[in-house]
Design a protein around this motif. Structure first.
Motif, PDB file in Angstrom:
ATOM      1  N   THR A  25       1.019  -1.432   0.063  1.00  0.00           N
ATOM      2  CA  THR A  25      -0.034  -0.129   0.051  1.00  0.00           C
ATOM      3  C   THR A  25       0.644   0.707   0.317  1.00  0.00           C
ATOM      4  OG1 THR A  25      -0.104   0.180   2.097  1.00  0.00           O
ATOM      5  CG2 THR A  25      -2.057  -0.946   1.106  1.00  0.00           C
ATOM      6  N   THR A  26      -0.116   2.461  -0.300  1.00  0.00           N
ATOM      7  CA  THR A  26       0.730   3.980  -0.039  1.00  0.00           C
ATOM      8  C   THR A  26      -0.376   4.753  -0.087  1.00  0.00           C
ATOM      9  OG1 THR A  26       2.624   4.963  -1.683  1.00  0.00           O
ATOM     10  CG2 THR A  26       1.193   4.342  -2.907  1.00  0.00           C
ATOM     11  N   ASN A  27       0.386   6.239  -0.180  1.00  0.00           N
ATOM     12  CA  ASN A  27      -1.031   6.697   0.169  1.00  0.00           C
ATOM     13  C   ASN A  27      -0.287   7.771  -1.233  1.00  0.00           C
ATOM     14  OD1 ASN A  27      -1.445   6.815   2.732  1.00  0.00           O
ATOM     15  ND2 ASN A  27       0.096   7.614   3.592  1.00  0.00           N
ATOM     16  N   SER A  28      -2.316   8.699  -1.273  1.00  0.00           N
ATOM     17  CA  SER A  28      -1.503   8.819  -2.562  1.00  0.00           C
ATOM     18  C   SER A  28      -1.190  10.820  -2.444  1.00  0.00           C
ATOM     19  CB  SER A  28      -3.094   9.310  -2.997  1.00  0.00           C
ATOM     20  OG  SER A  28      -3.267  10.173  -4.168  1.00  0.00           O
ATOM     21  N   HIS A  37      -0.461  -0.190  -4.026  1.00  0.00           N
ATOM     22  CA  HIS A  37       0.682   0.598  -5.141  1.00  0.00           C
ATOM     23  C   HIS A  37       0.846  -0.687  -5.612  1.00  0.00           C
ATOM     24  CE1 HIS A  37       4.947  -0.137  -6.481  1.00  0.00           C
ATOM     25  NE2 HIS A  37       4.876   0.875  -6.522  1.00  0.00           N
ATOM     26  N   SER A  38       1.429  -2.107  -5.408  1.00  0.00           N
ATOM     27  CA  SER A  38       0.903  -3.282  -5.505  1.00  0.00           C
ATOM     28  C   SER A  38       0.236  -4.310  -5.572  1.00  0.00           C
ATOM     29  CB  SER A  38       2.382  -3.552  -6.786  1.00  0.00           C
ATOM     30  OG  SER A  38       3.135  -3.815  -5.226  1.00  0.00           O
ATOM     31  N   THR A  68       8.285   8.116   0.475  1.00  0.00           N
ATOM     32  CA  THR A  68       8.350   8.260  -1.244  1.00  0.00           C
ATOM     33  C   THR A  68       7.590   6.699  -1.419  1.00  0.00           C
ATOM     34  OG1 THR A  68      10.516   7.629  -1.049  1.00  0.00           O
ATOM     35  CG2 THR A  68       9.869  10.547  -0.768  1.00  0.00           C
ATOM     36  N   LEU A  69       8.241   6.726  -2.747  1.00  0.00           N
ATOM     37  CA  LEU A  69       8.818   4.924  -3.245  1.00  0.00           C
ATOM     38  C   LEU A  69       9.518   4.926  -3.198  1.00  0.00           C
ATOM     39  CD1 LEU A  69       5.575   4.765  -5.674  1.00  0.00           C
ATOM     40  CD2 LEU A  69       5.735   3.607  -4.030  1.00  0.00           C
ATOM     41  N   VAL A  72      10.037   1.025  -1.862  1.00  0.00           N
ATOM     42  CA  VAL A  72       9.558  -0.437  -2.676  1.00  0.00           C
ATOM     43  C   VAL A  72      10.779  -0.267  -3.816  1.00  0.00           C
ATOM     44  CG1 VAL A  72       7.874  -0.408  -4.535  1.00  0.00           C
ATOM     45  CG2 VAL A  72       7.476   0.765  -2.226  1.00  0.00           C
ATOM     46  N   GLU A  73      11.102   0.822  -4.507  1.00  0.00           N
ATOM     47  CA  GLU A  73      12.001   0.693  -5.233  1.00  0.00           C
ATOM     48  C   GLU A  73      13.344   0.583  -5.209  1.00  0.00           C
ATOM     49  OE1 GLU A  73      12.385   4.767  -6.552  1.00  0.00           O
ATOM     50  OE2 GLU A  73      10.308   4.444  -7.768  1.00  0.00           O
TER      51      GLU A  73
END
Length: 199
Positions: A25-28, A37-38, A68-69, A72-73
């Motif tokens: 999950t993430t925040n918009s 997110h995925s 930020t992402l 995840v990256e």
């Protein structure tokens, strides 16, 4: 609601246990609302002639930055480059491990504080302090592993598979009195090298 027991195994899975999916999950950035997110099926790495399998769920630094992402990256890059060892220096690792009925217990110590949760089957915790330092762990039981030398033995009835969830958080150097207790997976032989480097 679907019957989760009917989920087919993942394509890369060795065990007959239900397949798994990781949802991140993430925040918009537009309104701060939570979004997916995925969603990805588990990818399994097999060890010890496929009697044990690892699914790396996520890695991160402590404390994590989720604004930020980048995390995840960084995790995805780590997976693409072969994955971490059993632990991540200054961070956490979350993984699921499937143990086959013939999986040999591997005595090992990691420089970490670990939380191990039995999800399926039954597992015996084996410590190097002697026969009295064993515990039978059933579904839902949690082991808080504080840098100790240990092994897991699948004792699920009827030659069933066992599944555990692990969260490993890197710890300070481990000592007992004046003695330094080093990370050790040497008893696992060649597969021990894979455990250290590619899980």
């Amino acid at each position: 609601m679907d019957n989760t027991d009917n989920r087919p195994p993942n394509p890369t899975q060795a065990s007959p246990l239900p397949g798994l999916t990781t949802h991140i999950t993430t925040n918009s950035p537009h309104d701060g609302k939570a979004v997916i997110h995925s969603s990805k099926p588990a990818q399994w790495t097999h060890l010890f002639n496929s009697t044990m399998a690892f699914n790396l769920i996520y890695t991160n630094t402590v404390p994590p930055n989720v604004n930020t992402l980048d995390d995840v990256e960084a995790h995805e890059h780590l997976v693409e480059s072969g994955g971490p060892g059993l632990t991540v220096s200054g961070g956490t690792v979350c993984r699921i491990v499937d143990f086959g009925p013939s999986a040999e217990p591997v005595m090992h110590r990691t420089q970490s504080l670990d939380f191990g949760v039995v999800l399926e089957g039954a597992v015996e915790l084996i410590l190097d302090g002697g026969e009295g330092e064993r515990r039978l762990c059933r579904r839902g039981d949690v082991v808080v592993q504080r840098g100790t030398n240990h092994a897991w033995k699948n004792v699920t009835p009827n030659d069933g598979w066992a599944r555990m969830l692990f969260v490993l958080q890197a710890s300070e150097k481990i000592t007992a009195g004046e003695k330094s207790l080093e990370e050790d997976v040497e008893h696992a032989g060649e597969e021990g090298d894979r455990l250290k480097q590619k899980m």
